[in-house]
Design an enzyme around this catalytic site. Sequence first.
Site, PDB file in Angstrom:
ATOM      1  N   LYS A   7       0.850  -1.186   0.000  1.00  0.00           N
ATOM      2  CA  LYS A   7       0.000   0.000   0.000  1.00  0.00           C
ATOM      3  C   LYS A   7       0.884   1.232   0.000  1.00  0.00           C
ATOM      4  O   LYS A   7       2.056   1.076   0.347  1.00  0.00           O
ATOM      5  CB  LYS A   7      -0.971  -0.071   1.173  1.00  0.00           C
ATOM      6  CG  LYS A   7      -0.481   0.454   2.497  1.00  0.00           C
ATOM      7  CD  LYS A   7      -1.564   0.424   3.517  1.00  0.00           C
ATOM      8  CE  LYS A   7      -2.018   1.796   3.938  1.00  0.00           C
ATOM      9  NZ  LYS A   7      -1.064   2.546   4.745  1.00  0.00           N
ATOM     10  N   HIS A  31      -6.995  -0.396   6.102  1.00  0.00           N
ATOM     11  CA  HIS A  31      -6.980  -1.157   7.354  1.00  0.00           C
ATOM     12  C   HIS A  31      -8.324  -1.139   8.093  1.00  0.00           C
ATOM     13  O   HIS A  31      -8.847  -2.176   8.486  1.00  0.00           O
ATOM     14  CB  HIS A  31      -5.899  -0.620   8.296  1.00  0.00           C
ATOM     15  CG  HIS A  31      -4.528  -0.601   7.688  1.00  0.00           C
ATOM     16  ND1 HIS A  31      -4.110  -1.532   6.774  1.00  0.00           N
ATOM     17  CD2 HIS A  31      -3.478   0.242   7.855  1.00  0.00           C
ATOM     18  CE1 HIS A  31      -2.858  -1.269   6.413  1.00  0.00           C
ATOM     19  NE2 HIS A  31      -2.460  -0.189   7.044  1.00  0.00           N
ATOM     20  N   LYS A  61      -2.596   9.576  15.170  1.00  0.00           N
ATOM     21  CA  LYS A  61      -1.215   9.444  15.647  1.00  0.00           C
ATOM     22  C   LYS A  61      -1.033  10.321  16.886  1.00  0.00           C
ATOM     23  O   LYS A  61      -1.802  11.259  17.115  1.00  0.00           O
ATOM     24  CB  LYS A  61      -0.248   9.927  14.566  1.00  0.00           C
ATOM     25  CG  LYS A  61      -0.415   9.189  13.243  1.00  0.00           C
ATOM     26  CD  LYS A  61       0.844   8.486  12.855  1.00  0.00           C
ATOM     27  CE  LYS A  61       0.697   7.741  11.566  1.00  0.00           C
ATOM     28  NZ  LYS A  61       0.822   6.304  11.672  1.00  0.00           N
ATOM     29  N   LYS A 120      -2.715 -10.089  10.562  1.00  0.00           N
ATOM     30  CA  LYS A 120      -2.771 -10.146  12.021  1.00  0.00           C
ATOM     31  C   LYS A 120      -3.729 -11.253  12.456  1.00  0.00           C
ATOM     32  O   LYS A 120      -4.865 -11.305  12.004  1.00  0.00           O
ATOM     33  CB  LYS A 120      -3.239  -8.793  12.595  1.00  0.00           C
ATOM     34  CG  LYS A 120      -2.274  -7.646  12.312  1.00  0.00           C
ATOM     35  CD  LYS A 120      -2.803  -6.348  12.924  1.00  0.00           C
ATOM     36  CE  LYS A 120      -2.047  -5.127  12.439  1.00  0.00           C
ATOM     37  NZ  LYS A 120      -0.694  -4.988  12.946  1.00  0.00           N
TER      38      LYS A 120
HETATM   39  C1  BG6 Z   1       0.546   1.556   7.938  1.00  0.00           C
HETATM   40  C2  BG6 Z   1       0.429   3.055   7.966  1.00  0.00           C
HETATM   41  O1  BG6 Z   1      -0.095   1.028   6.803  1.00  0.00           O
HETATM   42  O2  BG6 Z   1      -0.029   1.014   9.107  1.00  0.00           O
HETATM   43  C3  BG6 Z   1       1.092   3.618   9.209  1.00  0.00           C
HETATM   44  O3  BG6 Z   1       1.015   3.613   6.799  1.00  0.00           O
HETATM   45  C4  BG6 Z   1       0.556   2.946  10.447  1.00  0.00           C
HETATM   46  O4  BG6 Z   1       0.928   5.026   9.288  1.00  0.00           O
HETATM   47  C5  BG6 Z   1       0.582   1.432  10.314  1.00  0.00           C
HETATM   48  O5  BG6 Z   1       1.363   3.353  11.533  1.00  0.00           O
HETATM   49  C6  BG6 Z   1      -0.131   0.775  11.473  1.00  0.00           C
HETATM   50  O6  BG6 Z   1       0.109  -0.601  11.451  1.00  0.00           O
HETATM   51  P1  BG6 Z   1       0.277  -1.440  12.771  1.00  0.00           P
HETATM   52  O7  BG6 Z   1       0.504  -2.835  12.301  1.00  0.00           O
HETATM   53  O8  BG6 Z   1       1.431  -0.857  13.510  1.00  0.00           O
HETATM   54  O9  BG6 Z   1      -1.005  -1.261  13.529  1.00  0.00           O
END
Ligand code: BG6
Length: 476
Positions: free
Chosen positions: A143, A235, A325, A177
């Site tokens: 992505k 996501h 964030k 996951k």
């Molecule tokens: C990524 C994003 O796809 O997913 C990031 O670009 C984000 O900004 C990350 O931090 C989060 O993934 P995980 O697995 O840490 O929850």
Amino acid sequence: MAAKLKPAPPATLVIFGATGDLARRLLVPAIANLCSDGLIGESLNILGIGSRDGGDEDLRAGLDEFAPQGDCWHKLRSRISYLQGDFTQPQVFEDLKARLGDGNVAFYLATPAQFFGPIIESLSKAGLMEETDGRFRRVAVEKPFGHDLPSARALNAQILAQVDETQVYRIDHFLGKETVQNIMVARFANPWIEAIWNNRYIDSVQITAAETVDVGTRGAFYDATGALRDMVPNHLFQLLAMVGMEPPNDLSADSVRTEKAKVLVAVREPSPAEARADSVRGQYDGYRKTADVAAKSDVETYVAVKLFVDTWRWAGVPFYLRTGKALKARDTEVVVTFKPVPLALFRDTQVADLPPNRLVMQLQPDEGISLDFMVKKPGPKVQAVPVALDFHYADRFKIGGRTGYETLLYDMMMGDQTLFQRADQIEAGWSAVQPFLDSWAKGKGKVERYKRGSDGPAGAAELLERDGRQWHEIGG
Ligand code: BG6
């Protein structure tokens, strides 16, 4: 007992962008873990492509830091080689052809997104994507897949003009996951959950992906992207689809993906006024001082939206999604709140006094499921109080030590596309968020500041308060 998994067939994994972070921290360690599990044996070779000068040993040394040490890594390491080249030029594809021969190849594009389409075109033009004589040729695309609906459509068209959908593995790492995959099992292997999983019993659904990390060194990417594009159509929508999908007819990749795509297609398109009213954008204090971020940037580092899924099962149930964030805790969860009982039968108790039943699926950290329900408080007076049934994965299973890419890489080698996004799912995801992007592009959707380490902007709380609801506490 579960059937024993077969080891993947002999193949070469070609990684474009092999010296980058994704390959070093996640992909190669995942391959080493698969090797320890006996799922990838001596028959897998890795060929890394990068623009830096160097030879095989330089690439291997760069990978050592994050690879799980041991015999497996030792053996795998010797089967890693490096090809230096500029993948915007045809030469590297000719060199690649000479190196690869006739066997199975999985190409992994761990590169910036603007190279996805051109690399696939070049692979195809060099004849490297032809699946003849029973050999497979597959390509994994990371992505972001597009930055809005038109660009995602254009990228799908560009790719599918060269290769077949069955050769394309669009990655959404959330699907790797364990606990995300568990949503489907929890729903479809437990009749009591599925029996109440609809708008008769469910009041609302919240989906949260809160992070404590800030944008850090990713300013250039992030300032052109923002929280919505970075997390929602991919996501968070994977989670929404898992929660909202109908039971598939079987577990084949296309049956599962068809049901998920149907949920995303059913996300109601808000009018411009609804898009404005039902979205909240926030930016943490200090974001504008991040390297490679515009001094007056109004890109959001937090977003909350309210959506409806117009299906028979979900009509009228709001889905509240939020991600951000620099928040107070890392917390990825799905919270399902049930409707109140029709009538409170207990002495001196009103329906409003009984807290609703709630199911919390905690995806990370501290993976598990918790169900709040009401019991009688011991004593002469009949009083109902909430208690929780709690399941923590770590209490029961050995988890951890995985990068999350193991299943994805193994499935790709085995030709199982269930956990990868099909073109229509990607486009349905973008289509559902496009009205928000359009409304913000017209200057609607002011960005509110929020403090680092907080819950996010005040507007997010108001979005739910307006409906008489509250967010589940982040990290709570
Ligand atoms: C990524 C994003 O796809 O997913 C990031 O670009 C984000 O900004 C990350 O931090 C989060 O993934 P995980 O697995 O840490 O929850």
